[in-house]
Design a protein around this motif. Structure first.
Motif, short mmCIF file in Angstrom:
data_model
loop_
_atom_site.label_atom_id
_atom_site.label_comp_id
_atom_site.label_asym_id
_atom_site.label_seq_id
_atom_site.Cartn_x
_atom_site.Cartn_y
_atom_site.Cartn_z
N TYR A 23 -4.63 29.97 22.20
CA TYR A 23 -6.14 29.30 22.82
C TYR A 23 -5.75 28.31 23.58
N LEU A 24 -5.00 27.41 23.11
CA LEU A 24 -5.01 26.14 23.89
C LEU A 24 -3.92 26.40 24.98
N ASN A 25 -2.77 27.23 24.87
CA ASN A 25 -2.02 27.58 26.07
C ASN A 25 -2.60 27.93 27.09
N GLU A 26 -3.55 28.89 26.86
CA GLU A 26 -4.33 29.53 27.84
C GLU A 26 -5.36 28.50 28.66
N ASN A 57 3.36 19.75 35.11
CA ASN A 57 3.01 19.91 33.76
C ASN A 57 4.08 19.34 32.90
N ILE A 58 3.85 18.26 32.24
CA ILE A 58 4.77 17.37 31.61
C ILE A 58 4.14 17.21 30.11
N LEU A 59 5.31 17.66 29.32
CA LEU A 59 5.12 18.00 27.60
C LEU A 59 5.95 16.50 27.24
N CYS A 60 4.94 15.72 26.41
CA CYS A 60 5.88 14.51 25.81
C CYS A 60 5.64 14.70 24.36
N ASP A 61 6.73 14.60 23.69
CA ASP A 61 6.79 14.38 22.16
C ASP A 61 6.15 15.40 21.29
N LEU A 62 6.23 16.77 21.85
CA LEU A 62 5.37 17.89 20.84
C LEU A 62 6.45 18.03 19.66
N TRP A 63 5.76 18.08 18.66
CA TRP A 63 6.40 18.12 17.31
C TRP A 63 5.77 19.44 16.59
N CYS A 64 6.78 20.21 16.28
CA CYS A 64 6.37 21.65 15.69
C CYS A 64 6.66 21.91 14.50
N GLY A 65 7.26 20.68 13.76
CA GLY A 65 7.80 21.02 12.31
C GLY A 65 6.66 20.61 10.96
N THR A 97 -0.78 16.93 8.12
CA THR A 97 -2.18 17.01 7.79
C THR A 97 -2.91 18.00 8.78
N GLN A 98 -2.32 18.11 10.03
CA GLN A 98 -2.94 18.83 11.04
C GLN A 98 -2.53 20.37 11.25
N PRO A 99 -3.27 21.19 11.90
CA PRO A 99 -2.67 22.58 12.28
C PRO A 99 -1.94 22.50 13.59
N PHE A 100 -1.30 23.48 13.76
CA PHE A 100 -0.49 23.53 15.29
C PHE A 100 -1.44 24.18 16.11
N VAL A 101 -1.67 23.53 17.08
CA VAL A 101 -2.80 23.76 18.02
C VAL A 101 -2.26 24.35 19.31
N ILE A 102 -1.00 24.53 19.33
CA ILE A 102 -0.24 25.20 20.45
C ILE A 102 0.74 26.02 20.06
N ASP A 103 1.04 27.12 20.89
CA ASP A 103 2.17 27.97 20.40
C ASP A 103 3.57 27.49 21.28
N PRO A 104 4.41 26.84 20.82
CA PRO A 104 5.51 26.36 21.59
C PRO A 104 6.08 27.31 22.46
N PHE A 105 6.06 28.64 21.91
CA PHE A 105 6.97 29.78 22.25
C PHE A 105 6.07 30.56 23.34
N ALA A 106 4.84 30.03 23.61
CA ALA A 106 4.07 30.53 24.65
C ALA A 106 3.89 29.74 25.62
N VAL A 107 4.42 28.62 25.67
CA VAL A 107 4.44 27.45 26.90
C VAL A 107 4.78 28.20 28.32
N LYS A 108 4.13 27.79 29.32
CA LYS A 108 4.54 28.25 30.61
C LYS A 108 4.78 26.88 31.57
N ASN A 109 5.41 27.39 32.60
CA ASN A 109 5.39 26.30 33.71
C ASN A 109 5.57 24.71 33.27
N VAL A 131 10.93 25.35 25.37
CA VAL A 131 11.15 25.05 26.79
C VAL A 131 12.30 25.34 27.61
N ASN A 132 13.46 25.36 26.72
CA ASN A 132 14.79 25.98 27.33
C ASN A 132 14.78 27.33 27.68
N GLN A 133 14.17 28.09 26.62
CA GLN A 133 13.83 29.91 27.00
C GLN A 133 12.85 30.05 28.01
N ASN A 134 11.78 29.36 27.86
CA ASN A 134 10.47 29.97 28.81
C ASN A 134 10.52 29.23 30.17
#
Length: 354
Positions: A23-26, A57-65, A97-109, A131-134
């Protein structure tokens, strides 16, 4: 149609996480940033996605753990950063305590992945892999120890850019300025416990942590990473135009000074000469959670006497902030929908008296 025989733990995980799907990726991909503005989305912890009018498009400090997932022995693992900071032995309840609001493996651009420092809730292997893959042309920007970690993980060295305070990197229409960090915690909690226990921690803050100023045509965003309060914020405020500042806010447990508390969030904004101060990081760890409205309450208490020239902004994870459009807002709320209610005939019978 599925039945319970088709459902397994693996199918549940794949069908549920990340909780927001794409949803947020889109939303980010579809956003057309209008001239004279800059937009960013809060991804949890200190993670943000910044998008400029020129399409950077700049991604800063995204943590998916995750944090704690079991009680285990009830004791800290030897070398854990909290043990090194305060001598604590009891396992800390640092649950995510927070959900994952973005899918890192669906990032583009993504044009650049920017990381402030070496702690694992900022420097994330999942984000680096995605990011390296996409995004094969993306740059990986960070201080020396961050870059060293990326290379150990397999990020090609030619994609990386090491920055120290004073360095600048141009990404389309955004100028990224590296500035001094004030993260004393990082100095005693280098991400390699075995090496730190041998006394082999880096002693130079500039090698493990930096703050960033993102200079854009629509406004300048200051990201303080996990910096504690420092009088040096005034130096940054004197030397740079700062419109919005983000700081790592939280309620510190007993024996710990790790997050910036409410009064010092206001002091930081004043020192930086910012127009807006946004607390982040308070959302993610169960044992550091704090109410950001405390900042607003103290701001209201002091603003007329101290003539504050800035305003606090209380964000929500997954929400968008656009400068300058939202600079006078004090709080974010998600779109409630139903703006087009009753434009078609509804099929719910209403009694005539309604």
């Amino acid at each position: 149609m599925s039945t319970i025989n088709d459902v397994s733990r693996e199918s549940w995980i794949l069908n549920t996480f990340p909780e927001w799907g794409t949803y947020l990726n889109e939303e980010i991909e579809a956003e057309d940033v209008k001239p004279g503005t800059v937009s960013m989305w809060w991804l949890g912890c200190t993670g943000i996605w910044l998008k400029s009018e020129g399409g950077a498009n700049i991604l800063c400090d995204l943590w998916c753990g995750t944090g704690k997932r079991t009680h285990g022995s009830g004791k800290m693992v030897k070398g854990h950063q909290m043990m090194r900071m305060s001598g604590v032995q009891k396992q800390q309840p640092n649950l995510r305590t927070q959900p994952f609001v973005i899918d890192p493996f669906a990032v583009k651009n993504v044009d650049a992945l920017v990381v402030t420092h070496i702690h694992s809730d900022h420097l994330d292997i999942n984000t680096a892999a995605a990011v390296n893959q996409n995004c094969p042309d993306a740059k990986f920007i960070g201080p020396q120890e961050v870059v060293n970690t990326w290379i150990k993980w397999g990020v090609p060295e030619e994609k990386t850019i090491v920055v120290h305070p004073g360095d600048e990197v141009k990404i389309k229409d955004v100028n990224i300025v590296a500035l001094e960090a004030f993260d004393r915690t990082a100095l005693v909690t280098w991400s390699n416990p075995e090496e730190s226990l041998k006394g082999k921690m880096p002693q130079d803050m500039n090698e493990i942590a930096v703050n960033y100023l993102f200079e854009t045509p629509g406004g300048n965003i200051y990201h303080a990473g996990d910096s504690h309060y420092s009088n040096m914020f005034a130096k940054h405020g004197n030397e740079h135009k700062i419109d919005v500042c983000l700081g790592a806010y939280g309620e510190n447990p007993r024996g710990i000074t790790d997050k910036v508390t409410s009064v010092d969030m206001l002091r930081m904004a004043e020192a930086l000469n910012a127009e807006v101060v946004i607390p982040v990081h308070h959302d993610i760890w169960a044992n550091f959670m704090a109410d950001p409205k405390e900042i607003t309450a103290i701001w209201n208490f002091k603003k007329d006497r101290l003539k504050y020239k800035f305003k606090p902004y209380i964000w929500q994870v997954g929400g968008k902030f656009t400068f300058p459009d939202n600079k006078d807002d004090l709080e974010f709320n998600f779109d409630r929908g139903f703006d087009d209610a009753f434009v078609i005939d509804n099929d719910t019978p209403f009694p005539s008296f309604l």
